[in-house]
Motif scaffolding. Structure first.
Motif, PDB file in Angstrom:
ATOM      1  N   ARG A  24       0.826  -1.222   0.000  1.00 46.45           N
ATOM      2  CA  ARG A  24       0.000   0.000   0.000  1.00 46.45           C
ATOM      3  C   ARG A  24       0.853   1.264   0.000  1.00 46.45           C
ATOM      4  NH1 ARG A  24      -4.705  -1.867   4.322  1.00 46.45           N
ATOM      5  NH2 ARG A  24      -6.026  -2.947   2.787  1.00 46.45           N
ATOM      6  N   ASN A  25       2.028   1.175   0.615  1.00 51.22           N
ATOM      7  CA  ASN A  25       2.908   2.352   0.689  1.00 51.22           C
ATOM      8  C   ASN A  25       4.005   2.342  -0.381  1.00 51.22           C
ATOM      9  OD1 ASN A  25       2.044   3.891   3.279  1.00 51.22           O
ATOM     10  ND2 ASN A  25       2.155   1.747   3.949  1.00 51.22           N
ATOM     11  N   SER A  26       3.903   1.375  -1.315  1.00 49.41           N
ATOM     12  CA  SER A  26       4.847   1.296  -2.450  1.00 49.41           C
ATOM     13  C   SER A  26       6.307   1.289  -1.981  1.00 49.41           C
ATOM     14  CB  SER A  26       4.606   2.450  -3.427  1.00 49.41           C
ATOM     15  OG  SER A  26       3.276   2.452  -3.886  1.00 49.41           O
ATOM     16  N   LEU A  27       6.611   0.441  -1.013  1.00 46.20           N
ATOM     17  CA  LEU A  27       7.958   0.397  -0.446  1.00 46.20           C
ATOM     18  C   LEU A  27       8.899  -0.572  -1.168  1.00 46.20           C
ATOM     19  CD1 LEU A  27       7.110   0.478   3.373  1.00 46.20           C
ATOM     20  CD2 LEU A  27       7.686   2.393   1.865  1.00 46.20           C
ATOM     21  N   THR A  28       8.387  -1.265  -2.143  1.00 49.22           N
ATOM     22  CA  THR A  28       9.219  -2.205  -2.898  1.00 49.22           C
ATOM     23  C   THR A  28       8.790  -2.181  -4.362  1.00 49.22           C
ATOM     24  OG1 THR A  28      10.098  -4.470  -2.907  1.00 49.22           O
ATOM     25  CG2 THR A  28       7.744  -4.224  -2.500  1.00 49.22           C
ATOM     26  N   SER A  29       9.455  -2.944  -5.182  1.00 47.90           N
ATOM     27  CA  SER A  29       9.154  -2.928  -6.617  1.00 47.90           C
ATOM     28  C   SER A  29       7.787  -3.549  -6.900  1.00 47.90           C
ATOM     29  CB  SER A  29      10.227  -3.701  -7.384  1.00 47.90           C
ATOM     30  OG  SER A  29      10.113  -5.092  -7.133  1.00 47.90           O
ATOM     31  N   GLU A  30       7.307  -3.342  -8.115  1.00 47.36           N
ATOM     32  CA  GLU A  30       5.983  -3.851  -8.488  1.00 47.36           C
ATOM     33  C   GLU A  30       5.945  -5.373  -8.461  1.00 47.36           C
ATOM     34  OE1 GLU A  30       6.301  -1.842 -12.123  1.00 47.36           O
ATOM     35  OE2 GLU A  30       5.084  -0.113 -11.527  1.00 47.36           O
ATOM     36  N   LEU A  31       6.973  -6.018  -9.032  1.00 46.90           N
ATOM     37  CA  LEU A  31       6.996  -7.483  -9.060  1.00 46.90           C
ATOM     38  C   LEU A  31       7.128  -8.068  -7.659  1.00 46.90           C
ATOM     39  CD1 LEU A  31       9.229  -8.157 -12.201  1.00 46.90           C
ATOM     40  CD2 LEU A  31       6.778  -8.615 -11.976  1.00 46.90           C
ATOM     41  N   ASP A  32       7.948  -7.424  -6.832  1.00 51.31           N
ATOM     42  CA  ASP A  32       8.101  -7.913  -5.458  1.00 51.31           C
ATOM     43  C   ASP A  32       6.807  -7.700  -4.667  1.00 51.31           C
ATOM     44  OD1 ASP A  32       9.758  -9.071  -3.390  1.00 51.31           O
ATOM     45  OD2 ASP A  32       9.752  -7.103  -2.433  1.00 51.31           O
ATOM     46  N   SER A  33       6.070  -6.644  -4.987  1.00 52.66           N
ATOM     47  CA  SER A  33       4.774  -6.406  -4.340  1.00 52.66           C
ATOM     48  C   SER A  33       3.812  -7.549  -4.634  1.00 52.66           C
ATOM     49  CB  SER A  33       4.165  -5.088  -4.845  1.00 52.66           C
ATOM     50  OG  SER A  33       4.944  -3.991  -4.437  1.00 52.66           O
ATOM     51  N   ILE A  34       3.809  -8.004  -5.886  1.00 52.16           N
ATOM     52  CA  ILE A  34       2.950  -9.130  -6.265  1.00 52.16           C
ATOM     53  C   ILE A  34       3.339 -10.367  -5.467  1.00 52.16           C
ATOM     54  CG2 ILE A  34       2.264 -10.653  -8.166  1.00 52.16           C
ATOM     55  CD1 ILE A  34       2.844  -8.262 -10.066  1.00 52.16           C
ATOM     56  N   LYS A  35       4.636 -10.613  -5.385  1.00 55.93           N
ATOM     57  CA  LYS A  35       5.132 -11.792  -4.668  1.00 55.93           C
ATOM     58  C   LYS A  35       4.743 -11.746  -3.194  1.00 55.93           C
ATOM     59  CE  LYS A  35       9.101 -13.496  -5.813  1.00 55.93           C
ATOM     60  NZ  LYS A  35      10.561 -13.718  -6.007  1.00 55.93           N
ATOM     61  N   PHE A  45      -2.515 -11.273 -12.585  1.00 66.59           N
ATOM     62  CA  PHE A  45      -2.190 -12.073 -11.399  1.00 66.59           C
ATOM     63  C   PHE A  45      -3.352 -12.165 -10.422  1.00 66.59           C
ATOM     64  CE2 PHE A  45      -0.530  -7.762 -10.742  1.00 66.59           C
ATOM     65  CZ  PHE A  45      -1.073  -7.398  -9.518  1.00 66.59           C
ATOM     66  N   SER A  46      -4.224 -11.177 -10.413  1.00 66.55           N
ATOM     67  CA  SER A  46      -5.371 -11.219  -9.488  1.00 66.55           C
ATOM     68  C   SER A  46      -6.328 -12.348  -9.847  1.00 66.55           C
ATOM     69  CB  SER A  46      -6.110  -9.879  -9.503  1.00 66.55           C
ATOM     70  OG  SER A  46      -5.294  -8.854  -8.986  1.00 66.55           O
ATOM     71  N   LEU A  47      -6.624 -12.485 -11.146  1.00 63.79           N
ATOM     72  CA  LEU A  47      -7.515 -13.570 -11.569  1.00 63.79           C
ATOM     73  C   LEU A  47      -6.895 -14.923 -11.244  1.00 63.79           C
ATOM     74  CD1 LEU A  47     -10.188 -14.188 -13.122  1.00 63.79           C
ATOM     75  CD2 LEU A  47      -8.761 -14.521 -15.141  1.00 63.79           C
ATOM     76  N   LYS A  48      -5.599 -15.061 -11.521  1.00 66.77           N
ATOM     77  CA  LYS A  48      -4.924 -16.339 -11.255  1.00 66.77           C
ATOM     78  C   LYS A  48      -4.926 -16.669  -9.763  1.00 66.77           C
ATOM     79  CE  LYS A  48      -1.771 -15.753 -15.184  1.00 66.77           C
ATOM     80  NZ  LYS A  48      -0.358 -15.472 -15.572  1.00 66.77           N
ATOM     81  N   SER A  49      -4.656 -15.658  -8.938  1.00 64.26           N
ATOM     82  CA  SER A  49      -4.502 -15.910  -7.494  1.00 64.26           C
ATOM     83  C   SER A  49      -5.824 -15.998  -6.750  1.00 64.26           C
ATOM     84  CB  SER A  49      -3.651 -14.804  -6.859  1.00 64.26           C
ATOM     85  OG  SER A  49      -2.366 -14.760  -7.433  1.00 64.26           O
ATOM     86  N   LEU A  50      -6.825 -15.273  -7.228  1.00 65.88           N
ATOM     87  CA  LEU A  50      -8.063 -15.162  -6.459  1.00 65.88           C
ATOM     88  C   LEU A  50      -9.217 -15.980  -7.022  1.00 65.88           C
ATOM     89  CD1 LEU A  50      -7.951 -11.286  -5.889  1.00 65.88           C
ATOM     90  CD2 LEU A  50      -7.033 -13.102  -4.417  1.00 65.88           C
ATOM     91  N   VAL A  51      -9.208 -16.222  -8.335  1.00 70.83           N
ATOM     92  CA  VAL A  51     -10.327 -16.932  -8.962  1.00 70.83           C
ATOM     93  C   VAL A  51      -9.914 -18.328  -9.442  1.00 70.83           C
ATOM     94  CG1 VAL A  51     -12.057 -16.849 -10.809  1.00 70.83           C
ATOM     95  CG2 VAL A  51     -11.346 -14.736  -9.668  1.00 70.83           C
ATOM     96  N   LEU A  52      -8.727 -18.427 -10.013  1.00 69.53           N
ATOM     97  CA  LEU A  52      -8.263 -19.721 -10.513  1.00 69.53           C
ATOM     98  C   LEU A  52      -7.558 -20.521  -9.423  1.00 69.53           C
ATOM     99  CD1 LEU A  52      -6.894 -18.558 -13.992  1.00 69.53           C
ATOM    100  CD2 LEU A  52      -9.178 -19.411 -13.416  1.00 69.53           C
TER     101      LEU A  52
END
Length: 602
Positions: free
Chosen positions: A154-165, A208-215
């Motif tokens: 939420r505070n964007s303290l790391t990279s986008e890909l690391d945020s996903i992870k 990634f949201s569809l994969k992680s939350l729906v699939l």
């Protein structure tokens, strides 16, 4: 002088007080680099236990491939490499974590409030506590990992890909804890993140949201409502519709296909498949690069085949794609680059080698000479395995990357992953290369044999051999006549049926099975690859050479990653190879090996 430990803690205090700007893939990676810089500049040789604990804490890599260590943990070593003795060394190692390490990280987790530091210490405790001390950490540690991950994103303290992870990690832990509030918080944070960072030309930042939350298999526990799911689908459909880039289209189509398959929506599934197929077929490179053309067809075929069991009507589409592939007329010269090498061998060395095999002044009888030639070129599997191991040490990168073996027709014969994952494939490919290098010496020996022994003598020898004496006399004469005349195309084509017939005779007279029942109420002869499964017979006939002899026959005749001569001959594949002396020499050598079999009475 300030101790290294104090310098490290001073730096971490800056992080704690938000005075550090992070760069790189992740904040933890940045912190690890800084700690290692402090240690390097200080030229410290004997670090304190606490310094080592901090260094390890940030050097561990998250989301580590489970098949690359036996730890069974989320975190893994920064590197694994062989030492001078060839023993694999890992750093940091789970072996260096003990109960004191766990206590230290526990203390640090209570001292810090910065979400990056709290996340790392708590996640290490979550991952390693049970492995080291035999019990899980308190539930608060689990909650801290989840809450810290959400705060970091939420505070964007790391990279986008690391945020996903990190959000995937938070969701996974929330599900394991059955914490409904945190499951929902992780899911909403993930959806919000995708809205913020999703850019069409960066496929890794959306979908990634569809994969992680729906699939996800736990989708019912996650519990997205229909409106939330519909918005995720709408977003991917929009990206698919507005893009012309094949990579973006595939990235959008892949999760959509999974979703429509999940809800049994064949109409939309087929619609996406047709879009994907049309995109591959319209790829401009399809008209200029044979390799790309085959790759594209193979890719779309795999996708159709993935869903044809659930949706049988797609089998017809898969068959149509195979027909299209079969009818392609491709110019492989544009796609393939010939790589050649030359070997210089002194004439004296060749002559010396020939003299070793043939002896001086015709000292060996014809039968003993055939025995020497037959056994000298049998590959030793154990020796080859040791050489493969040495080669992998010298050039490890070649055995880590995925490699594809391509036939003359341009189709992939095999895909080889790393040496550990696909050892047998790598070994057979390596053994085949050894056979290729060995062919030069075989050619010298066979050429000398044709000079020293007359065609008539060799024909008479084979006709009197146990496995050939019942063969058609004219067939044996014509095949050997062609070889002695150096008509290699004819001799190779005549040798292969002769070899298969002799192997069948070997199995039969040794008490093995050579037929099987068929659907017509009769019997069929076993094919060569089935006959070559009789390891016990080969060991009994050839003794200590049995295992290697059987391996050799398979490599030359039926192994796809070997020479595969019998199958190529039978199916009309790679026909140009049969024009060479190397193939005929190799087949004649196998005939010699078979001619060595004698009746026990003799």
């Amino acid at each position: 002088m300030i101790k290294v430990e104090d310098k490290i803690l001073d730096y971490l205090s800056r992080v704690e007080n938000n005075k550090e700007i992070f760069t790189g893939f992740s904040a933890e990676f940045h912190i690890a680099s800084k700690i290692n810089d402090i240690i390097k500049v200080s030229e410290a040789r004997n670090l304190s236990v606490n310094s080592l604990n901090e260094q390890m804490a940030f050097d561990f890599l998250p989301d580590y491939p489970k098949n690359e260590t036996s730890w069974g943990t989320y975190y893994g070593p920064k590197w694994i490499m062989p030492n001078e003795e060839g023993i694999m060394i890992e750093y940091p190692s789970i072996q260096r974590i003990n109960e004191d390490t766990i206590k230290y990280w526990t203390k640090r987790a209570t001292q810090v409030n910065n979400p990056i530091l709290k996340y790392r210490y708590c996640d290490l405790l979550l991952d390693f506590s049970k492995k080291i001390s035999g019990k899980n950490p308190p539930i608060l540690i689990f909650q801290n990992v989840i809450d810290s991950a959400i705060s970091i994103v939420r505070n964007s303290l790391t990279s986008e890909l690391d945020s996903i992870k990190k959000l995937k990690r938070a969701l996974d832990i929330s599900l394991k804890c059955k914490d409904d509030i945190r499951i929902e918080s992780s899911a909403l944070c993930m959806i919000d993140l995708e809205k913020r960072i999703g850019v069409d030309n960066k496929p890794g930042l959306w979908g990634f949201s569809l994969k992680s939350l729906v699939l996800n298999k736990s989708r019912k526990k996650i519990g997205l409502n229909d409106t939330q799911t519909a918005l995720l689908i709408k977003d991917l459909e929009a990206r698919l519709a507005r893009s012309e880039d094949i990579h973006i289209i595939k990235s959008a189509a892949t999760p959509l296909l999974e979703y429509y398959s999940l809800i049994n929506d064949e109409i939309n599934l087929r619609r996406i498949l047709l879009i994907l197929k049309g995109t591959y077929e319209s790829d401009k490179r399809m008209n200029s690069e044979a390799l790309i053309t085959i790759h594209n067809y193979e890719e779309i075929l795999k996708i159709y085949q993935k869903y044809e069991n659930k949706f049988p009507s797609l089998k017809k589409d898969s068959e149509d794609i195979l027909k299209e592939m079969s009818s392609l007329n491709l110019d492989w010269k544009k796609s393939m680059k010939k790589v050649s090498s030359s070997v210089t061998i002194e004439k004296s060395k060749i002559e010396n080698y020939v003299n070793i095999v043939f002896g001086q002044n015709n000292q060996y009888s014809q039968r003993i000479l055939m025995g020497r030639i037959g056994t000298i070129f049998i590959p030793n599997r154990k020796t080859l395995e040791e050489r493969l191991k040495e080669t992998a040490k010298k050039t490890p990168f070649n055995f880590l990357i995925t490699t594809q073996v391509i036939s003359e027709e341009g189709y992939h014969v095999a895909t080889m992953n790393s040496l550990d994952d696909d050892y047998e494939k790598h070994f057979n490919h390596f053994a085949n290369q050894d056979l290729t290098f060995q062919s030069l010496m075989i050619s010298f020996i066979m050429e000398e044999l044709r000079k020293r022994l007359s065609e008539d003598k060799v024909i008479a020898y084979f006709k009197s051999s146990l496995l050939f004496k019942n063969e058609n006399s004219e067939y044996i004469s014509k095949s050997l006549n062609a070889y002695w005349r150096e008509d290699y195309l004819i001799s190779s084509h005549l040798f292969i049926p002769l070899i298969e017939s002799a192997i069948r005779m070997l199995i039969k007279i040794s008490g093995g099975i050579t037929i099987k029942a068929n659907e017509l109420g009769g019997y069929d002869s076993l094919l060569l690859h089935q006959l070559l499964k009789n390891e016990q017979i080969f060991n009994g006939v050839y003794g200590v050479l049995g295992k290697n002899m059987l391996f050799y026959f398979k490599m030359v005749l039926t192994e796809k990653l070997g020479m595969n001569l019998r199958n190529d001959f039978a199916h009309g594949l790679n026909k140009s190879k049969f024009l060479s002396s190397a193939v005929s020499d190799r087949l004649f050598h196998i005939l010699i090996c078979l001619s060595l079999v004698e009746d026990r009475k003799n």
